[in-house]
Structure formats: structure tokens, C-alpha cells
Scaffold this motif. Structure first.
Motif, PDB file in Angstrom:
ATOM      1  N   GLY A 314       7.404 -10.692   2.632  1.00  0.00           N
ATOM      2  CA  GLY A 314       8.175  -9.567   2.100  1.00  0.00           C
ATOM      3  C   GLY A 314       7.399  -8.446   1.427  1.00  0.00           C
ATOM      4  O   GLY A 314       7.301  -7.356   1.241  1.00  0.00           O
ATOM      5  N   ARG A 315       6.289  -8.877   0.516  1.00  0.00           N
ATOM      6  CA  ARG A 315       5.312  -7.994  -0.040  1.00  0.00           C
ATOM      7  C   ARG A 315       4.481  -7.349   0.808  1.00  0.00           C
ATOM      8  O   ARG A 315       4.033  -6.044   0.612  1.00  0.00           O
ATOM      9  N   LEU A 316       4.104  -7.948   1.772  1.00  0.00           N
ATOM     10  CA  LEU A 316       3.409  -7.434   2.798  1.00  0.00           C
ATOM     11  C   LEU A 316       3.876  -6.293   3.539  1.00  0.00           C
ATOM     12  O   LEU A 316       3.299  -5.156   3.883  1.00  0.00           O
ATOM     13  N   ARG A 317       5.240  -6.717   4.028  1.00  0.00           N
ATOM     14  CA  ARG A 317       5.960  -5.562   4.716  1.00  0.00           C
ATOM     15  C   ARG A 317       6.355  -4.471   3.925  1.00  0.00           C
ATOM     16  O   ARG A 317       6.205  -3.250   4.449  1.00  0.00           O
ATOM     17  N   ALA A 318       6.375  -4.588   2.585  1.00  0.00           N
ATOM     18  CA  ALA A 318       6.657  -3.304   1.643  1.00  0.00           C
ATOM     19  C   ALA A 318       5.543  -2.567   1.493  1.00  0.00           C
ATOM     20  O   ALA A 318       5.543  -1.225   1.655  1.00  0.00           O
ATOM     21  N   ALA A 319       4.283  -3.218   1.641  1.00  0.00           N
ATOM     22  CA  ALA A 319       3.083  -2.739   1.574  1.00  0.00           C
ATOM     23  C   ALA A 319       2.703  -1.748   2.780  1.00  0.00           C
ATOM     24  O   ALA A 319       2.179  -0.487   2.826  1.00  0.00           O
ATOM     25  N   LEU A 320       2.962  -2.329   3.897  1.00  0.00           N
ATOM     26  CA  LEU A 320       2.674  -1.570   5.016  1.00  0.00           C
ATOM     27  C   LEU A 320       3.484  -0.592   5.449  1.00  0.00           C
ATOM     28  O   LEU A 320       3.479   0.351   6.665  1.00  0.00           O
ATOM     29  N   SER A 321       4.768  -0.438   4.849  1.00  0.00           N
ATOM     30  CA  SER A 321       6.009   0.359   5.117  1.00  0.00           C
ATOM     31  C   SER A 321       5.617   1.688   4.333  1.00  0.00           C
ATOM     32  O   SER A 321       6.354   2.791   4.708  1.00  0.00           O
ATOM     33  N   VAL A 322       4.689   1.800   3.579  1.00  0.00           N
ATOM     34  CA  VAL A 322       4.337   2.956   3.026  1.00  0.00           C
ATOM     35  C   VAL A 322       3.730   3.859   3.955  1.00  0.00           C
ATOM     36  O   VAL A 322       2.866   3.716   4.797  1.00  0.00           O
ATOM     37  N   PRO A 323       4.243   5.319   3.955  1.00  0.00           N
ATOM     38  CA  PRO A 323       3.649   6.183   5.023  1.00  0.00           C
ATOM     39  C   PRO A 323       2.253   6.180   5.141  1.00  0.00           C
ATOM     40  O   PRO A 323       1.523   6.283   4.126  1.00  0.00           O
ATOM     41  N   LEU A 324       1.745   6.324   6.406  1.00  0.00           N
ATOM     42  CA  LEU A 324       0.237   6.519   6.626  1.00  0.00           C
ATOM     43  C   LEU A 324      -0.143   7.937   6.647  1.00  0.00           C
ATOM     44  O   LEU A 324       0.694   8.619   7.351  1.00  0.00           O
ATOM     45  N   VAL A 325      -1.371   8.243   6.052  1.00  0.00           N
ATOM     46  CA  VAL A 325      -1.746   9.622   6.015  1.00  0.00           C
ATOM     47  C   VAL A 325      -2.794   9.622   7.347  1.00  0.00           C
ATOM     48  O   VAL A 325      -3.872   8.986   7.224  1.00  0.00           O
ATOM     49  N   MET A 326      -2.533  10.449   8.329  1.00  0.00           N
ATOM     50  CA  MET A 326      -3.489  10.453   9.324  1.00  0.00           C
ATOM     51  C   MET A 326      -3.809  11.915   9.845  1.00  0.00           C
ATOM     52  O   MET A 326      -3.203  12.752  10.418  1.00  0.00           O
ATOM     53  N   GLY A 327      -4.802  12.485   9.131  1.00  0.00           N
ATOM     54  CA  GLY A 327      -5.194  13.877   9.035  1.00  0.00           C
ATOM     55  C   GLY A 327      -4.307  14.627   8.469  1.00  0.00           C
ATOM     56  O   GLY A 327      -3.974  14.582   7.154  1.00  0.00           O
ATOM     57  N   ASP A 328      -3.698  15.375   9.183  1.00  0.00           N
ATOM     58  CA  ASP A 328      -2.806  16.609   8.720  1.00  0.00           C
ATOM     59  C   ASP A 328      -1.241  15.926   8.756  1.00  0.00           C
ATOM     60  O   ASP A 328      -0.227  16.638   8.768  1.00  0.00           O
ATOM     61  N   ARG A 329      -1.050  14.720   9.348  1.00  0.00           N
ATOM     62  CA  ARG A 329       0.088  14.264   9.608  1.00  0.00           C
ATOM     63  C   ARG A 329       0.384  13.008   8.701  1.00  0.00           C
ATOM     64  O   ARG A 329      -0.460  12.392   8.409  1.00  0.00           O
ATOM     65  N   VAL A 330       1.581  12.879   8.523  1.00  0.00           N
ATOM     66  CA  VAL A 330       2.180  11.660   7.712  1.00  0.00           C
ATOM     67  C   VAL A 330       3.098  10.787   8.543  1.00  0.00           C
ATOM     68  O   VAL A 330       4.221  11.339   9.217  1.00  0.00           O
ATOM     69  N   GLN A 331       2.949   9.485   8.884  1.00  0.00           N
ATOM     70  CA  GLN A 331       3.585   8.731   9.798  1.00  0.00           C
ATOM     71  C   GLN A 331       4.098   7.592   8.986  1.00  0.00           C
ATOM     72  O   GLN A 331       3.053   6.629   8.620  1.00  0.00           O
ATOM     73  N   VAL A 332       5.247   6.882   9.344  1.00  0.00           N
ATOM     74  CA  VAL A 332       5.745   5.901   8.791  1.00  0.00           C
ATOM     75  C   VAL A 332       5.525   4.737  10.006  1.00  0.00           C
ATOM     76  O   VAL A 332       5.991   4.829  11.046  1.00  0.00           O
ATOM     77  N   ALA A 333       4.873   3.540   9.611  1.00  0.00           N
ATOM     78  CA  ALA A 333       4.330   2.647  10.725  1.00  0.00           C
ATOM     79  C   ALA A 333       5.436   1.748  10.893  1.00  0.00           C
ATOM     80  O   ALA A 333       6.193   0.863   9.846  1.00  0.00           O
TER      81      ALA A 333
END
Length: 371
Positions: A314-333
């Protein structure tokens, strides 16, 4: 040993420096970049210059000749220390470049300032030589990787041994006072010759071993994400008998759609960013690997029970669910996650992977049914 023998030792030591320079030049030409070969080559250049410059120049003051020799020799030792730090991967070599250069100039200035006082000059020289040589020996030998035990250990002993001999000579002069004989003793020249020939012979073996290890690391690392490859993960994920181990299987969603809409480069960016977040969230005690294109695995050692495994997941899922910054885009994995616990779900890594995959499929089926 008489003065002619000392002169002979100095001549042989000069030839040893030329040999070291030739060996370092060959290694550098062969492609050494990340193993400190450049610093060792520069050290060999300064060492050869230190032995060849004094007899090649007519000096109006002999003490200046000695000062230049001492400054170049100590600067050479400092570059060897820096080369050892680069070889072992300690710190950022780029950030140390300017401080190391300034330190070399400072050493040369110190030797020139003390040129008119032989006793002080030699005591300072021997103290700095001891610190630099023993420091290099410690860097080479301290917690040396298994692939470098023989060569790194041998070089470490050579450097530390010569450093202690300089400490012995400098300490004796310090106790004797300013009236002591400051000429270089033959036994110290002989020890320096053994040291020069020794590290010249051992460094190529160390460089070759480092290159083999680097190739092995590259072969066992996924080129895109830097995580362990599937084969490396299966070899390194060792289950300890009698201890509960957890395994997480993560399937990253949306990679194919991203490849189709924005191109494979964007899909690769998503995979690399997700892997970096996974490595950061996992920490140094957990083994992370990329098993297939969008499938990752994480071995969790020392789980207390299944509740502990699910809490960690659960802790890892929460950490991995934070939106990822990919250059000029932000995406939720978006990803699916399956868990398995040894020895209940399997007594081998392969068995745990199969159990975690079944669990992940059940989670996906429930999510599709709810959706």
C-alpha cells in the motif's frame, strides 16, 4: 650504500616513471574513461617530469630544483588519490576537478616557499606524502569489491607501506631537529622504486577487472530503466530458508496506447520515469527488476506476515501513484499490482512470480467487473 648507488637508484626510478607513463598511455588509449585512468596518466606525467626536469635544467639555486621536484612528486600523489576515488566511484569527480587543481598548485607553492629551509621542507614533504599515499591505499583497499581484491589489495599495501616509510623518515627528522641530515636515504629510494614498479604492474590488472565488472553490470541491467534485467533479477533474488519474503509484481498500463498516439519515445519516457520512481520508493534493501516490456518486480525481504506485505504494498502504491513529470507533461502512472509471500505462496522466486501474477490477474478482473 654509497652515493653512486643513490644516483643509480634515481636513474632507475626515472626509467620506472617512463614505464608507468607508457602503461597509463596505453590504457587510456584503450578506452579507459570511468576508471580514473586519466588521473593516473596525469600523475605519471608529473612523476616523470619530476625526475627528468632537475638534471635537464641548470639551476642557479639547487634548493629550487629540490622544491620543484618535491612539488611535482606530491602533486602526482594527489592525482593518484583522485584517480583511486574515481576508480572506486566515490563522490563526483567533476566537482573535484577545480579543487584538485588548486590543491596541486598550492602544494607546489608550499614547496617553493619552504625551499630555503631544508629541514622544514623535507618534514612538510614527508607529512603530505604520508597522508596522500596512505589515503590512496585506504581508498583502494577499503571494502574493495570481490572482483578487485587481489589487485586493489596489493596496490593498497604498496601505497600504505610507502606512506608509512615517509612517516618514519619525516618523524625521525622532526625528532632530530633542524640540524639533521635531510638528504634522501637510499632505502627510501629503493622502496619508492618497488612501489612504482608494483603499482605499474597491478594497475592494468585492476583496470581490466573493472572493465569486466562494468560489462557484467551492463549485461545485467536493463538499458532503458537501469533496473535489474529479468535474468539478473532471478539470479539475485535469493530466498532465505525459514524467513518470510514478499514479492510484488507490477504491470504498467497504457504504454501501448502511448506508443500508438505519441510514439515509442514517449512510451520509453513513461517506463523510465516509472522505474526511477520505483527505485526511489523501494530503497536500497529491496531488489527491483524489469521482467518484460511493462512488467516490474520487487523483492521485499523480511516480511513479518501477509498483513505486513500488504501494508508495504500500500505504501509503495501510494508513492507510485504520485504524478510523474515527463519533460513538459505530467502523467499519472496506472498500474496493476499483485503480491505473493514466501513460503506460503511459493518456495522459489519463480513460484512467487507465478503466484503474484495470478493475484494481479484477479485484481484486474475485479477492476474490470466493477468498471
Amino acid at each position: 650504500m654509497g652515493q653512486p648507488d643513490v644516483a643509480t637508484l634515481r636513474l632507475v626510478l626515472g626509467f620506472a616513471g617512463v614505464l608507468s607513463l607508457a602503461v597509463m598511455a596505453v590504457l587510456r588509449h584503450a578506452g579507459g574513461r570511468g576508471d580514473g585512468t586519466g588521473q593516473w596518466l596525469a600523475a605519471a606525467v608529473l612523476s616523470v617530469t619530476a625526475y627528468l626536469l632537475p638534471p635537464a635544467v641548470r639551476w642557479s639555486r639547487p634548493d629550487l630544483c629540490i622544491a620543484v621536484n618535491s612539488g611535482l612528486t606530491l602533486s602526482s600523489m594527489l592525482l593518484m588519490l583522485e584517480g583511486a576515488l574515481v576508480l572506486r566511484g566515490f563522490g563526483d569527480a567533476g566537482r573535484r576537478r577545480v579543487p584538485v587543481t588548486m590543491a596541486c598548485l598550492g602544494i607546489l607553492a608550499l614547496m617553493l616557499v619552504s625551499a630555503g629551509r631544508p629541514w622544514l621542507h623535507v618534514v612538510l614533504h614527508d607529512a603530505l606524502a604520508c597522508l596522500l599515499l596512505v589515503g590512496t591505499g585506504m581508498v583502494l583497499a577499503w571494502r574493495a569489491p570481490r572482483w578487485s581484491w587481489a589487485a586493489a589489495g596489493g596496490m593498497g599495501l604498496l601505497f600504505a607501506g610507502l606512506g608509512l616509510l615517509y612517516l618514519w623518515r619525516g618523524g625521525g627528522l622532526l625528532l632530530a631537529g633542524p640540524g639533521a641530515d635531510t638528504r634522501m636515504p637510499a632505502w627510501l629510494l629503493a622502496a619508492t622504486l618497488v612501489w612504482a614498479m608494483g603499482w605499474t604492474g597491478l594497475f592494468p590488472a585492476l583496470a581490466v577487472a573493472r572493465e569486466r565488472e562494468r560489462r557484467r553490470e551492463v549485461a545485467e541491467r536493463d538499458a532503458l530503466t537501469g533496473l535489474a534485467s529479468r535474468g539478473a533479477f532471478l539470479r539475485q533474488a535469493v530466498l532465505v530458508p525459514g524467513r518470510q519474503e514478499g514479492l510484488l509484481l507490477l504491470g504498467l498500463e497504457g504504454v501501448r496506447a502511448l506508443n500508438g498516439s505519441l510514439g515509442h519515445e514517449e512510451g520509453d519516457r513513461l517506463l523510465a520515469a516509472f522505474a526511477a520512481r520505483l527505485r526511489e520508493a523501494a530503497g536500497p534493501d529491496m531488489l527491483a527488476g524489469r521482467l518484460t516490456g511493462a512488467q516490474f518486480a520487487l523483492l521485499l525481504p523480511g516480511m513479518k506476515d501477509r498483513a505486513d506485505l500488504l501494508a508495504t504494498a500500500g505504501r509503495l502504491r501510494a508513492a507510485l501513484s504520485v504524478p510523474l513529470v515527463m519533460g513538459d507533461r505530467v502523467q499519472v502512472a496506472e498500474f496493476s499490482l499483485g503480491t505473493a509471500l514466501a513460503p506460503e505462496d511459493g518456495r522459489s522466486v519463480t513460484g512467487l512470480l507465478e503466484a503474484a501474477e495470478r493475484a494481479m490477474f484477479r485484481v484486474r478482473a475485479v477492476a474490470q467487473a466493477v468498471g
